[in-house]
Design a protein around this motif. Sequence first.
Motif, PDB file in Angstrom:
ATOM      1  N   GLN A   8       0.671   5.571   0.202  1.00  0.00           N
ATOM      2  CA  GLN A   8      -0.062   6.433   0.680  1.00  0.00           C
ATOM      3  C   GLN A   8       0.685   7.892   0.608  1.00  0.00           C
ATOM      4  O   GLN A   8       1.963   8.078   0.748  1.00  0.00           O
TER       5      GLN A   8
ATOM      6  N   SER B  37     -14.211   7.580   0.500  1.00  0.00           N
ATOM      7  CA  SER B  37     -14.485   6.391  -0.608  1.00  0.00           C
ATOM      8  C   SER B  37     -14.871   5.230   0.186  1.00  0.00           C
ATOM      9  O   SER B  37     -15.003   5.371   1.423  1.00  0.00           O
TER      10      SER B  37
ATOM     11  N   THR C  59       0.916  -1.064  -0.018  1.00  0.00           N
ATOM     12  CA  THR C  59      -0.015  -0.044  -0.174  1.00  0.00           C
ATOM     13  C   THR C  59       0.952   1.299   0.081  1.00  0.00           C
ATOM     14  O   THR C  59       1.748   1.399   0.947  1.00  0.00           O
TER      15      THR C  59
ATOM     16  N   GLY D 228     -14.705   9.999   5.583  1.00  0.00           N
ATOM     17  CA  GLY D 228     -14.231   9.378   4.298  1.00  0.00           C
ATOM     18  C   GLY D 228     -14.797   9.709   3.022  1.00  0.00           C
ATOM     19  O   GLY D 228     -15.946   9.863   3.102  1.00  0.00           O
TER      20      GLY D 228
ATOM     21  N   ALA E 158     -13.768   2.546   0.848  1.00  0.00           N
ATOM     22  CA  ALA E 158     -12.957   1.792   1.564  1.00  0.00           C
ATOM     23  C   ALA E 158     -12.283   2.142   3.039  1.00  0.00           C
ATOM     24  O   ALA E 158     -11.422   1.427   3.535  1.00  0.00           O
ATOM     25  N   VAL E 159     -12.831   3.263   3.259  1.00  0.00           N
ATOM     26  CA  VAL E 159     -12.589   3.816   4.531  1.00  0.00           C
ATOM     27  C   VAL E 159     -13.618   4.062   5.600  1.00  0.00           C
ATOM     28  O   VAL E 159     -14.716   3.879   5.138  1.00  0.00           O
TER      29      VAL E 159
ATOM     30  N   GLN F 294      -8.078   4.723  -0.799  1.00  0.00           N
ATOM     31  CA  GLN F 294      -8.738   5.171   0.507  1.00  0.00           C
ATOM     32  C   GLN F 294      -8.308   6.797   0.939  1.00  0.00           C
ATOM     33  O   GLN F 294      -7.361   7.039   0.899  1.00  0.00           O
TER      34      GLN F 294
END
Length: 263
Positions: free
Chosen positions: A185, A241, A183, A239, A243-244, A215
């Motif tokens: 970031q 999106s 991942t 959040g 996925a968060v 995310q």
Amino acid sequence: MPRSTHSPFPFALLAILTLHVRAQTCGSNAQSTIATDRPQITSSSIVVPCGSLQFENGLQNTATGGQHTFDLPETAVRFGIAAKTELRLGIPNYFHNAATTPGPTSGFGDLSLGFKQQLGPIHGFDLSLIPSVSLPTGADLISSHGYDPSVQLPWSRSLSKNWTAAGMFSVMWPTQPARRNLTGQASIFFDRQLTQAWDAYAEYSGGFPERGGPQHIIDFGTAFKPSPHQQLDLHGSVGLSAAVPDYSIGFGYSVRFQLIRSR
């Protein structure tokens, strides 16, 4: 949960570190104002002063689909061992699932170890490198059950007397589940100094895992320093999106002690 064992290793390590610290010119920066890794997602780009011990703590409520999870104490321990080097210990968080429906369990998360090496200032930028690894010490349904490394590169630059820009690039290898999920970031925030002791910020963070959706998070917060070595903070995130989490809100208290001073 793993059982604790008694070993001479921690005491030997502490003795070695103490000797190393005493060999440095510690305490010369003892009066500097506390700089913390919280409440932003972005870590601080500077280390704690040599010979200083800093505790950063907090409580957070996270909401996902109407389900709330509380975590505390969010304790990070940072100890300066040289002019531009610190050791870092992430105390396991306790997560409490407040929902009555099935969801994330309650229990302790994983322990983390690392260090920070300050590389800047470089051309007006403060810059640091933070390697760390989490150890599978948590509850069975919370721990990743892996030794998960990560590398962070936080930076910051003063834009004016009252404005600062900062951000961080990170690479992580979390175990999700039973195999690595590389991942990347990136984050950036802008901080406004409202008074000498009070500031506020707005931040964006984007995570991009090898498996799973992006995310995206927007984070807002403020910090107040009642004294040069103490900080109170409040933050909230939303959040952007799937996925968060939907949102989170938290507050914290940080304090720094100067254990070793130069003679």
